[in-house]
Every structure is written in structure tokens, then in C-alpha cells.
Design an enzyme around this catalytic site. Sequence first.
Site, PDB file in Angstrom:
ATOM      1  N   VAL A  77      25.813  44.082 -11.476  1.00  0.00           N
ATOM      2  CA  VAL A  77      24.546  43.895 -12.463  1.00  0.00           C
ATOM      3  C   VAL A  77      25.005  42.538 -13.087  1.00  0.00           C
ATOM      4  O   VAL A  77      26.257  42.042 -13.079  1.00  0.00           O
ATOM      5  CB  VAL A  77      24.239  44.868 -13.320  1.00  0.00           C
ATOM      6  CG1 VAL A  77      23.633  46.044 -12.535  1.00  0.00           C
ATOM      7  CG2 VAL A  77      25.533  45.197 -14.095  1.00  0.00           C
ATOM      8  N   SER A  78      24.123  41.856 -13.640  1.00  0.00           N
ATOM      9  CA  SER A  78      24.352  40.754 -14.257  1.00  0.00           C
ATOM     10  C   SER A  78      24.792  40.894 -15.610  1.00  0.00           C
ATOM     11  O   SER A  78      25.322  39.610 -16.048  1.00  0.00           O
ATOM     12  CB  SER A  78      23.007  39.408 -14.163  1.00  0.00           C
ATOM     13  OG  SER A  78      22.509  39.441 -12.699  1.00  0.00           O
ATOM     14  N   THR A  79      24.463  41.678 -16.442  1.00  0.00           N
ATOM     15  CA  THR A  79      24.808  41.785 -17.711  1.00  0.00           C
ATOM     16  C   THR A  79      25.581  43.033 -18.015  1.00  0.00           C
ATOM     17  O   THR A  79      25.208  44.060 -17.530  1.00  0.00           O
ATOM     18  CB  THR A  79      23.711  41.577 -18.764  1.00  0.00           C
ATOM     19  OG1 THR A  79      22.795  42.452 -18.684  1.00  0.00           O
ATOM     20  CG2 THR A  79      22.989  40.123 -18.425  1.00  0.00           C
ATOM     21  N   LEU A  85      28.873  40.963 -14.196  1.00  0.00           N
ATOM     22  CA  LEU A  85      28.687  39.523 -14.518  1.00  0.00           C
ATOM     23  C   LEU A  85      27.515  38.581 -13.633  1.00  0.00           C
ATOM     24  O   LEU A  85      26.995  39.340 -12.695  1.00  0.00           O
ATOM     25  CB  LEU A  85      30.088  38.829 -14.151  1.00  0.00           C
ATOM     26  CG  LEU A  85      31.245  39.184 -14.971  1.00  0.00           C
ATOM     27  CD1 LEU A  85      32.504  38.513 -13.903  1.00  0.00           C
ATOM     28  CD2 LEU A  85      31.259  38.458 -16.308  1.00  0.00           C
ATOM     29  N   GLN A 131      23.208  46.337 -18.458  1.00  0.00           N
ATOM     30  CA  GLN A 131      22.652  46.941 -17.200  1.00  0.00           C
ATOM     31  C   GLN A 131      23.503  47.934 -16.696  1.00  0.00           C
ATOM     32  O   GLN A 131      24.525  48.073 -16.921  1.00  0.00           O
ATOM     33  CB  GLN A 131      22.405  45.894 -16.122  1.00  0.00           C
ATOM     34  CG  GLN A 131      21.235  44.673 -16.519  1.00  0.00           C
ATOM     35  CD  GLN A 131      21.211  43.803 -15.766  1.00  0.00           C
ATOM     36  OE1 GLN A 131      22.007  43.102 -15.211  1.00  0.00           O
ATOM     37  NE2 GLN A 131      19.674  43.521 -15.104  1.00  0.00           N
TER      38      GLN A 131
END
Length: 217
Positions: free
Chosen positions: A20-22, A49, A25
Site C-alpha cells: 500500500v502507498s502509505t 511505501l 492504509q
Amino acid sequence: TKNLKMEMMEMSKTIAYARVSTKGQNLDRQIEEFIKLGIPEKNIYWDKLSGKNFDRTGYLYAKKCLETGDTFVIDDLDRLGRNDDLRKEWQYFMDNEINVRVLSLPSLNLDYDAESIKPLAKMIRNIVFEIFCWEAQNKRATILRTQSDGIKCALEQGRPYGRPKIDIPTNFGEIYTQWKQGIITGTKAIELTGLKRNKFYDFAKIYDSKGEFKNEK
């Protein structure tokens, strides 16, 4: 030769990767999907990340574990990455004969046992991959363009953009003190302040760092 091939198939392993990006999440859904497929948790690697590059600890560990004949499983092509380096990573898997399974894109999951049609399978897979790469990049460009247009429009009209600022509730200090003293639970404190869980703890960290809390017991 046949016995050797069978032994290699038995020795092969499946490695899964979730991203996931953050940090805020959640990875649970992806990991649950992998476990349903019978992939051991020890073979599941993950990162929280951005996909802007491949310098990610979880991904690098997963890649290091993969050998010829192994299978690499991801939920979606975007979990791997979005930029031009994605093609290089894809080529690495193909060059090392590592099977890639993209759960949301079964068209990429071609698997032919016959040696005579392996080159054809690889060609078809690469063509499909390029199509999905183009689609993902186009979708990303559209999202960025829409965001840019929205910000520009808001500025021209004098409107604020982005997430609205949340002010600290007037009763936060009182509720915070009761919570820290153990008089009420965190769940009750969140309910009384009317905040979302993550925002309540964000404000609590601010109070902690400023020494706002004094235990009067």
C-alpha cells in the site's frame, strides 16, 4: 531429464508481495487473499511505501528469495510499481523463468508446459503486460491531471482545497485527562470527543509532547 524436472517442480516455492502507498492504509485484504491461496505467511512480504521506485525492503527481500521455477504472486500490477522500471522488473522475472501471477489480471497468468510453445506464451504475456502498463500509466496521468485542474479551479475561485482542517474539540483536555488517568477507556474518549480514532490519537500525541497532561492522582 523428466525426473530432474519433476524434482525441480517439487522444490519450487511461491512468494507473495503486498503493498500500500502509505502507513495509514491496510494490507489485510491482500494478505488474506494470499493465505486463502495456501501461501504460508512466512512467504508473504510487504511494504507501506509509494510505488515510485523499487528500493523497498519488503520487495527486495521477496525478489531475493525467488529462483528459477518459483512463482511470484501480487494482487494487482500497481502493487509492483507504476513507472518505467516496472518493465525492467518484469523482464527480470521472465529472463529468470520466474512465474508471475497477478490476481486481478488473469490474462497475464499464462502457463504452458509444452516446451515448443514457451516462446509464444512469453510473447503473448509481454504484449498483454504492455497493454496493462499503458492503461495504468494513462489512468495515473488522468488522476493527476484531474487533481491539478481541481486545485487550479479552487485557487481561481478563492476556495480552499485539500482535506478540511479539524479543530481540536473544546472538551478534549478534560476527556484526555480522564482517559490518561484510566477513568474512561480510549473508545469512550473517542466517542465523547466526536473524533475519528486516528485523529483522537494524533491530538493525544500533541498533548503528550507538550506536557499538557498532569496526573493528579
